[in-house]
Design a protein around this motif. Structure first.
Motif, mmCIF file in Angstrom:
data_model
loop_
_atom_site.group_PDB
_atom_site.id
_atom_site.type_symbol
_atom_site.label_atom_id
_atom_site.label_comp_id
_atom_site.label_asym_id
_atom_site.label_seq_id
_atom_site.Cartn_x
_atom_site.Cartn_y
_atom_site.Cartn_z
ATOM 1 N N LEU A 150 91.938 36.097 24.715
ATOM 2 C CA LEU A 150 93.083 35.310 25.184
ATOM 3 C C LEU A 150 94.321 35.408 24.309
ATOM 4 O O LEU A 150 95.429 35.209 24.784
ATOM 5 C CB LEU A 150 92.691 33.826 25.244
ATOM 6 N N ALA A 189 86.153 34.055 27.895
ATOM 7 C CA ALA A 189 87.220 34.916 28.442
ATOM 8 C C ALA A 189 86.709 36.311 28.840
ATOM 9 O O ALA A 189 87.272 36.940 29.730
ATOM 10 C CB ALA A 189 88.366 35.041 27.462
ATOM 11 N N THR A 193 91.218 23.890 32.980
ATOM 12 C CA THR A 193 91.409 25.219 32.409
ATOM 13 C C THR A 193 92.026 26.149 33.463
ATOM 14 O O THR A 193 91.317 26.774 34.241
ATOM 15 C CB THR A 193 90.080 25.818 31.900
ATOM 16 N N GLU A 219 96.671 40.056 31.974
ATOM 17 C CA GLU A 219 95.846 38.861 32.182
ATOM 18 C C GLU A 219 96.274 37.739 31.240
ATOM 19 O O GLU A 219 96.348 36.580 31.642
ATOM 20 C CB GLU A 219 94.357 39.177 31.967
ATOM 21 N N ARG A 220 96.537 38.102 29.964
ATOM 22 C CA ARG A 220 96.953 37.072 28.992
ATOM 23 C C ARG A 220 98.294 36.463 29.383
ATOM 24 O O ARG A 220 98.491 35.247 29.299
ATOM 25 C CB ARG A 220 97.048 37.669 27.576
ATOM 26 N N HIS A 274 95.645 26.912 25.693
ATOM 27 C CA HIS A 274 95.525 27.058 27.143
ATOM 28 C C HIS A 274 94.714 25.940 27.775
ATOM 29 O O HIS A 274 94.444 25.986 28.970
ATOM 30 C CB HIS A 274 94.838 28.382 27.433
ATOM 31 N N SER A 324 93.812 29.411 35.107
ATOM 32 C CA SER A 324 93.545 30.838 34.883
ATOM 33 C C SER A 324 94.475 31.657 35.768
ATOM 34 O O SER A 324 95.097 31.111 36.687
ATOM 35 C CB SER A 324 92.090 31.151 35.238
ATOM 36 N N PRO A 325 94.565 32.951 35.508
ATOM 37 C CA PRO A 325 95.455 33.779 36.329
ATOM 38 C C PRO A 325 95.037 33.820 37.793
ATOM 39 O O PRO A 325 95.841 34.209 38.631
ATOM 40 C CB PRO A 325 95.317 35.186 35.716
ATOM 41 N N HIS A 357 97.874 34.282 32.431
ATOM 42 C CA HIS A 357 97.155 33.076 32.013
ATOM 43 C C HIS A 357 98.133 32.052 31.443
ATOM 44 O O HIS A 357 98.181 30.904 31.884
ATOM 45 C CB HIS A 357 96.107 33.486 30.966
ATOM 46 N N GLN A 358 98.931 32.487 30.461
ATOM 47 C CA GLN A 358 99.874 31.560 29.823
ATOM 48 C C GLN A 358 100.883 31.028 30.835
ATOM 49 O O GLN A 358 101.286 29.858 30.771
ATOM 50 C CB GLN A 358 100.591 32.234 28.642
ATOM 51 N N TYR A 365 88.074 32.179 31.524
ATOM 52 C CA TYR A 365 89.488 31.836 31.496
ATOM 53 C C TYR A 365 90.397 32.824 32.216
ATOM 54 O O TYR A 365 91.481 32.464 32.658
ATOM 55 C CB TYR A 365 89.970 31.739 30.041
ATOM 56 N N LEU A 366 89.985 34.085 32.256
ATOM 57 C CA LEU A 366 90.865 35.112 32.820
ATOM 58 C C LEU A 366 90.331 35.666 34.141
ATOM 59 O O LEU A 366 90.932 36.574 34.705
ATOM 60 C CB LEU A 366 91.044 36.266 31.816
#
Ligand code: PLP
Length: 407
Positions: free
Chosen positions: A221, A249, A374, A301-302, A329, A376-377, A305-306, A56-57
């Motif tokens: 996350l 993650a 999904t 990163e979090r 997410h 991601s950053p 991501h958001q 995810y990140l």
């Protein structure tokens, strides 16, 4: 019996039901995630953008993770060389377990070769070894939890998804003196909804039940240090066991539980799925630890991501692509038809170089087929533009309904 014929016929019936799974043969590019080369013989682009990864990140390409893995390989070689019991425990495993216990505010943690194995082994062992244990399992729990509980042969009760009242009703139906174990997840991976953890713990406490929380889709996350939804909500001390993965993650591979010293020692001592398998390679443990420690102190990163999740949702909503709303997410684009879902996914890949795997029955109920996106950053604004353009094009071609939000 004609074994080969049996295999072929079973596969044919899967194909006829539209449930036969075809893997995309990909090679991810370190330093250029979410880009990957697709190895294939057909038409269409060789370079694709991955929109359905559980990394995810993008930690699978983080320099600190890779450096730790390289260093560990150079120091200790490739494999662990044995089970944890027989020569396989490496200092990297010990340090990783400390790091995980600290992440979840628990006295101890125990590593497994995957998140699947951690659920299967820990739930299977607890439910089988606690005398006359009754297990209470959320209706939407992951296959690894279901299999572990089933393997234990303990008496099991399925409570309605995310429903503390139904859990209360079921717990009340069981002799108060029996040991009880309540198992559920925080973020559910297909709908992206989040459990009412506090309410479920309140009910479990009233009945003297242990609580087991799968935070696989939340660790790294959520929470100020990436400890998951329980950390974000200040509830980590309410859970008897927190289970997680190092493969999503955190970007590497492996699974674990975090709990009391005695509980971890109990599972370590009795779980076949822990005892009789070769330990994770030291480099994997080193990489996972570097990832966890980085995400304990870095919120960048979090936050990114958001932000990307928000952008993708807003963009798809604006063009009327139907999304399932949820607080996480995960962005489920609803197609609600198995054949169309597969068709759209194939065209996204072949025509637009966008990789999103279709999610069909039995992973989700029939009639709720979807594309599970999904963000991601590592996805850029240009990637989002391209995704929206491709989906919009296909939605028109497939004559799929749009939501009224469309301008
Ligand atoms: C993926 C998954 C697991 C298994 O974790 P792995 O590390 O991939 O084996 C467990 N629980 C849930 C909810 C998952 O989605």
């Amino acid at each position: 019996m004609d074994y080969e014929r049996h295999f072929a016929e079973s596969l044919d019936s899967l194909r006829n039901e539209g449930r036969y799974r075809v893997f995309a043969d990909l090679e991810r590019h370190r330093g250029a995630f979410p880009r990957a080369t697709r190895h294939h013989r057909g038409d269409g682009p060789d370079e694709v953008t991955v929109w359905c990864s559980n990394d995810y990140l993008g930690m699978g390409q983080h320099p600190a993770v890779l450096a730790a893995m390289h260093e560990a390989i150079d120091r200790c070689g490739a494999g662990a060389g044995g089970t944890r019991n027989i020569s396989g425990t490496n200092h990297y495993h010990v340090e990783l377990e400390r790091s995980l216990a600290d992440l979840h505010g628990k006295p101890a943690a125990l590593l497994f070769t995957s998140g699947y194995v951690s659920n299967w082994a820990a739930l299977g062992t607890l439910a089988a070894k606690l005398p006359n244990c009754a297990v209470f399992s959320d209706a939407m729990n992951h296959a690894s939890m279901i299999e572990g509980i089933r393997h234990s042969r303990a008496d099991r009760h399925i409570f309605k998804h995310n429903d503390p009242e139904d859990l209360d009703r079921l717990l009340s139906s069981v002799d108060p003196s029996r040991p009880k174990l309540v198992a559920f997840e925080s973020v559910y991976s297909m709908d992206g909804d989040i459990a009412p953890i506090e309410e479920l713990c309140d009910v479990a406490d009233r009945h003297g039940a242990m609580t087991y929380l799968d935070e696989v889709h939340a660790v790294g996350l959520y929470g100020p240090r990436g400890g998951g939804i329980a950390e974000q909500r200040g509830l980590m001390d309410r859970l008897t066991v927190i289970e997680g993965t190092l493969g999503k993650a955190f970007g590497v591979v492996g699974g674990y539980i975090a709990a009391s010293k005695n509980l971890c020692d109990y599972v370590r001592s009795f779980a076949s799925g822990f005892i009789f398998t070769t330990a994770l390679p030291p480099a994997v443990a080193a990489g996972a630890r570097a990832s966890i420690e980085h995400l304990k102190v870095s919120n960048a990163e979090r936050e990114a991501h958001q932000a990307v999740v928000g952008k993708v949702r807003a963009r798809l909503k604006a063009i009327g692509i139907p999304l399932m709303d949820n607080p996480s997410h995960i962005v489920p684009v609803m197609v609600n038809d198995a054949a169309k879902c597969k068709w759209i996914s194939d065209l996204l890949l072949d025509k637009y170089g966008v990789y999103v795997q279709p999610i069909n029955y039995p992973t989700v109920p029939k009639g709720t087929e979807r594309l599970r996106i999904t963000p991601s950053p590592v996805h850029t604004d240009a990637d989002i533009d391209h995704l929206a353009y491709a989906l919009s094009d296909l939605w028109s071609q497939c004559a799929l309904a749009r939501t009224s939000a469309v301008a």
